[in-house]
Design an enzyme around this catalytic site. Structure first.
Site: not given
Ligand code: 13P
Length: 249
Positions: A9, A231, A209, A163, A93, A95, A11, A169
């Site tokens: 992802n 990330g 992460s 998640e 998600h 977010e 983002k 993150g």
């Molecule tokens: P990270 O791998 O950056 O922690 O993000 C996870 C995520 O939200 C994937 O959708």
């Protein structure tokens, strides 16, 4: 054998130049190995899907609207996502649940739209740090599952990503025991609601992460069928070892 999936992802990261990472990733796909899905920002979907035809990488969107069409300035429907050549869409998600106040009911509608457009929905669920501290994790996960997953799930139209919000993150990762507990719980809930065949067929991804140096451990859990990576999916050099760890698991 369940389908294994390494999903990235991106983002709100990446412009045209980032498409070079798709090319760099292609040689790292494993024959008969995990499916690799990249979810770039919406403006890159069409070009990513065109490029991915040759490599076998699957392309997904990061969201779709909960209605099929209409006066929703700036939004993107599931049919529009499918029209780019993408075959997956992330829905729910954290977010989006947080920043856009999406409820379980909204997410459920989005999943239905995704299915109607022929897309595979990657449905995200996960508890906050406060939920975890208050020992409410399984209640929250159970509520999100029943609230945001429609009844018409099949063995192939859905992937579920666990998640934990506090792990996204942050570099914090649940212990393997904690991951196993939640994934086993999700599996059991799916089997209870949809029966053995469908419940056992749905891939369950862990996200939060995931990095090259912890992927091997995370993939040891029986009900972890892959990862949803933020990330560490932005660069092929980071994502490739995660794909390799999943292939070897
Ligand atoms: P990270 O791998 O950056 O922690 O993000 C996870 C995520 O939200 C994937 O959708």
């Amino acid at each position: 054998m369940r389908r294994k999936i390494a999903a990235g992802n991106w983002k709100m990261n990446g412009t045209s130049a980032a498409l070079a990472e798709l090319e760099a990733l292609a040689p790292h796909l494993v024959q008969d190995g995990p499916d690799v899905v990249i979810c770039p920002p919406a403006p890159l979907l069409y070009r990513a899907a065109e490029m991915a035809k040759a490599s076998g990488i699957h392309i997904g969107a990061q969201d779709c609207h909960m209605q099929a069409s209409g006066a929703f300035t700036g939004d993107i429907s599931a049919a529009m996502v499918a029209d780019t050549g993408a075959t997956f869409v992330i829905v729910g998600h954290s977010e989006r649940r947080d920043a856009h106040e999406e409820t379980n009911g909204d997410v459920r509608q989005k999943v239905k739209c995704a299915w109607a457009a022929g897309l595979t929905a990657i449905l995200c669920i996960g508890e906050s740090g406060e939920d975890r501290a208050a020992n409410n994790t399984l209640d929250i996960i159970g509520g999100q599952l029943s609230g945001s997953l429609p009844d018409a799930m099949t063995a192939t139209n859905t992937v579920i990503a666990y998640e934990p919000i506090w792990a996204i993150g942050t570099g914090l990762v649940p212990s393997l025991e904690q991951i196993i507990e939640v994934h086993d719980f999700i599996r059991a809930r799916l089997i209870t609601r949809f029966g053995h065949d469908i419940g056992n067929a749905i891939p369950l991804l862990y996200g939060g992460s995931v990095k090259p140096d912890n992927a091997e451990t995370i993939f040891k859990a029986e009900n972890v069928d892959g990862a949803l990576v933020g990330g560490a999916s932005l660069r092929a050099s980071d994502f490739a070892p995660i794909i390799a760890a999943l292939a070897a698991s």
